[in-house]
Design a protein around this motif. Structure first.
Motif, PDB file in Angstrom:
ATOM      1  N   ALA A   4       0.833  -1.198   0.000  1.00  0.00           N
ATOM      2  CA  ALA A   4       0.000   0.000   0.000  1.00  0.00           C
ATOM      3  C   ALA A   4       0.867   1.246   0.000  1.00  0.00           C
ATOM      4  O   ALA A   4       0.585   2.217  -0.697  1.00  0.00           O
ATOM      5  CB  ALA A   4      -0.933   0.003   1.210  1.00  0.00           C
ATOM      6  N   PHE A   5       1.955   1.247   0.773  1.00  0.00           N
ATOM      7  CA  PHE A   5       2.851   2.392   0.777  1.00  0.00           C
ATOM      8  C   PHE A   5       3.528   2.545  -0.570  1.00  0.00           C
ATOM      9  O   PHE A   5       3.591   3.620  -1.125  1.00  0.00           O
ATOM     10  CB  PHE A   5       3.921   2.248   1.865  1.00  0.00           C
ATOM     11  CG  PHE A   5       3.394   2.434   3.248  1.00  0.00           C
ATOM     12  CD1 PHE A   5       2.863   3.642   3.649  1.00  0.00           C
ATOM     13  CD2 PHE A   5       3.411   1.400   4.150  1.00  0.00           C
ATOM     14  CE1 PHE A   5       2.366   3.816   4.929  1.00  0.00           C
ATOM     15  CE2 PHE A   5       2.932   1.558   5.428  1.00  0.00           C
ATOM     16  CZ  PHE A   5       2.403   2.776   5.818  1.00  0.00           C
ATOM     17  N   THR A  64      -1.986   4.365   5.393  1.00  0.00           N
ATOM     18  CA  THR A  64      -1.639   3.776   4.099  1.00  0.00           C
ATOM     19  C   THR A  64      -2.182   4.596   2.934  1.00  0.00           C
ATOM     20  O   THR A  64      -1.778   4.389   1.799  1.00  0.00           O
ATOM     21  CB  THR A  64      -2.111   2.306   3.986  1.00  0.00           C
ATOM     22  OG1 THR A  64      -3.519   2.262   4.167  1.00  0.00           O
ATOM     23  CG2 THR A  64      -1.416   1.427   4.999  1.00  0.00           C
ATOM     24  N   GLY A  65      -3.059   5.547   3.218  1.00  0.00           N
ATOM     25  CA  GLY A  65      -3.578   6.419   2.176  1.00  0.00           C
ATOM     26  C   GLY A  65      -2.765   7.679   1.969  1.00  0.00           C
ATOM     27  O   GLY A  65      -3.060   8.464   1.067  1.00  0.00           O
ATOM     28  N   LEU A  66      -1.729   7.897   2.775  1.00  0.00           N
ATOM     29  CA  LEU A  66      -0.913   9.092   2.629  1.00  0.00           C
ATOM     30  C   LEU A  66      -0.063   9.014   1.362  1.00  0.00           C
ATOM     31  O   LEU A  66       0.412   7.950   0.980  1.00  0.00           O
ATOM     32  CB  LEU A  66       0.013   9.255   3.836  1.00  0.00           C
ATOM     33  CG  LEU A  66      -0.658   9.534   5.175  1.00  0.00           C
ATOM     34  CD1 LEU A  66       0.376   9.538   6.291  1.00  0.00           C
ATOM     35  CD2 LEU A  66      -1.424  10.839   5.149  1.00  0.00           C
ATOM     36  N   THR A  67       0.127  10.151   0.737  1.00  0.00           N
ATOM     37  CA  THR A  67       1.073  10.258  -0.382  1.00  0.00           C
ATOM     38  C   THR A  67       2.065  11.357  -0.035  1.00  0.00           C
ATOM     39  O   THR A  67       1.781  12.230   0.787  1.00  0.00           O
ATOM     40  CB  THR A  67       0.362  10.605  -1.706  1.00  0.00           C
ATOM     41  OG1 THR A  67      -0.349  11.820  -1.552  1.00  0.00           O
ATOM     42  CG2 THR A  67      -0.587   9.500  -2.121  1.00  0.00           C
ATOM     43  N   TRP A  68       3.227  11.318  -0.653  1.00  0.00           N
ATOM     44  CA  TRP A  68       4.224  12.322  -0.343  1.00  0.00           C
ATOM     45  C   TRP A  68       5.125  12.593  -1.529  1.00  0.00           C
ATOM     46  O   TRP A  68       5.271  11.775  -2.433  1.00  0.00           O
ATOM     47  CB  TRP A  68       5.059  11.918   0.869  1.00  0.00           C
ATOM     48  CG  TRP A  68       5.800  10.628   0.730  1.00  0.00           C
ATOM     49  CD1 TRP A  68       7.044  10.436   0.215  1.00  0.00           C
ATOM     50  CD2 TRP A  68       5.344   9.334   1.130  1.00  0.00           C
ATOM     51  NE1 TRP A  68       7.391   9.117   0.273  1.00  0.00           N
ATOM     52  CE2 TRP A  68       6.365   8.420   0.834  1.00  0.00           C
ATOM     53  CE3 TRP A  68       4.173   8.873   1.718  1.00  0.00           C
ATOM     54  CZ2 TRP A  68       6.258   7.065   1.100  1.00  0.00           C
ATOM     55  CZ3 TRP A  68       4.069   7.524   1.970  1.00  0.00           C
ATOM     56  CH2 TRP A  68       5.096   6.632   1.679  1.00  0.00           C
ATOM     57  N   THR A  69       5.697  13.768  -1.510  1.00  0.00           N
ATOM     58  CA  THR A  69       6.722  14.159  -2.478  1.00  0.00           C
ATOM     59  C   THR A  69       7.862  14.787  -1.692  1.00  0.00           C
ATOM     60  O   THR A  69       7.667  15.284  -0.582  1.00  0.00           O
ATOM     61  CB  THR A  69       6.198  15.182  -3.511  1.00  0.00           C
ATOM     62  OG1 THR A  69       5.750  16.333  -2.829  1.00  0.00           O
ATOM     63  CG2 THR A  69       5.085  14.610  -4.361  1.00  0.00           C
ATOM     64  N   ALA A  70       9.036  14.775  -2.257  1.00  0.00           N
ATOM     65  CA  ALA A  70      10.190  15.412  -1.629  1.00  0.00           C
ATOM     66  C   ALA A  70      11.036  16.051  -2.716  1.00  0.00           C
ATOM     67  O   ALA A  70      11.199  15.494  -3.803  1.00  0.00           O
ATOM     68  CB  ALA A  70      10.997  14.386  -0.849  1.00  0.00           C
TER      69      ALA A  70
END
Length: 159
Positions: A4-5, A64-70
């Motif tokens: 999921a991640f 598990t629904g989190l999204t991220w950018t860096a």
């Protein structure tokens, strides 16, 4: 849970001309930072530890629904984390660029605040207590630790 991640990763690093489309090279390219895994991947073990440390299905679903950018810019890593629908919340923060363990500990510390704000629980808890562990860098390793006992574990290995 790890799948999921992985499926939610949204990775961008540095200027567009340095981005590897499959994310297999260090995020800094030739910018002078330590070569190694992209900083976006630093968030994976942190969020996995949070999800593994709660029995609440709704908390696990939110995590598990989190999204991220860096992004790397001017020796700072800027991270944006967005909550799952219908939550839609987001947080952005900067951490100094540097060794991977240092970035990991700094990101874990900042993400704990975001999780507490939205889930109203400190994760991950120190085993056998309701106290949340805190993130720190010790001897070049990113750890979850307890202020009151000698307990600690590597970030990414909380079970």
């Amino acid at each position: 849970m790890d799948d999921a991640f992985t499926s939610r990763l949204e990775i961008t690093y540095g200027p567009a001309e340095l981005v590897d489309p499959v994310g297999s090279v260090g995020f800094a390219g030739g910018l002078g930072a330590e070569p190694g895994p992209p900083v976006s991947l630093d968030l994976h073990p942190i969020l996995r530890d949070f999800a593994h440390s709660t029995d609440s299905a709704s908390h696990q679903a939110w995590l598990t629904g989190l999204t991220w950018t860096a992004h790397l810019r001017d020796s700072m890593v800027t991270v944006t984390v967005t909550g799952s629908v219908p939550d839609g919340s987001s947080v952005g923060f900067g951490i100094p660029d540097g060794p991977a363990a240092s970035r990991l500990a700094a990101a874990a510390d900042r993400l704990q605040d975001f999780v507490v704000e939205h889930l109203r629980i400190g994760l991950p808890p120190v085993p056998g207590t309701a106290r949340p562990a805190h993130a720190l860098l010790h001897d070049g390793e990113a750890l979850w630790a307890d202020d009151r006992t000698p307990w600690s574990c590597l970030i990414g290995s909380y079970l």
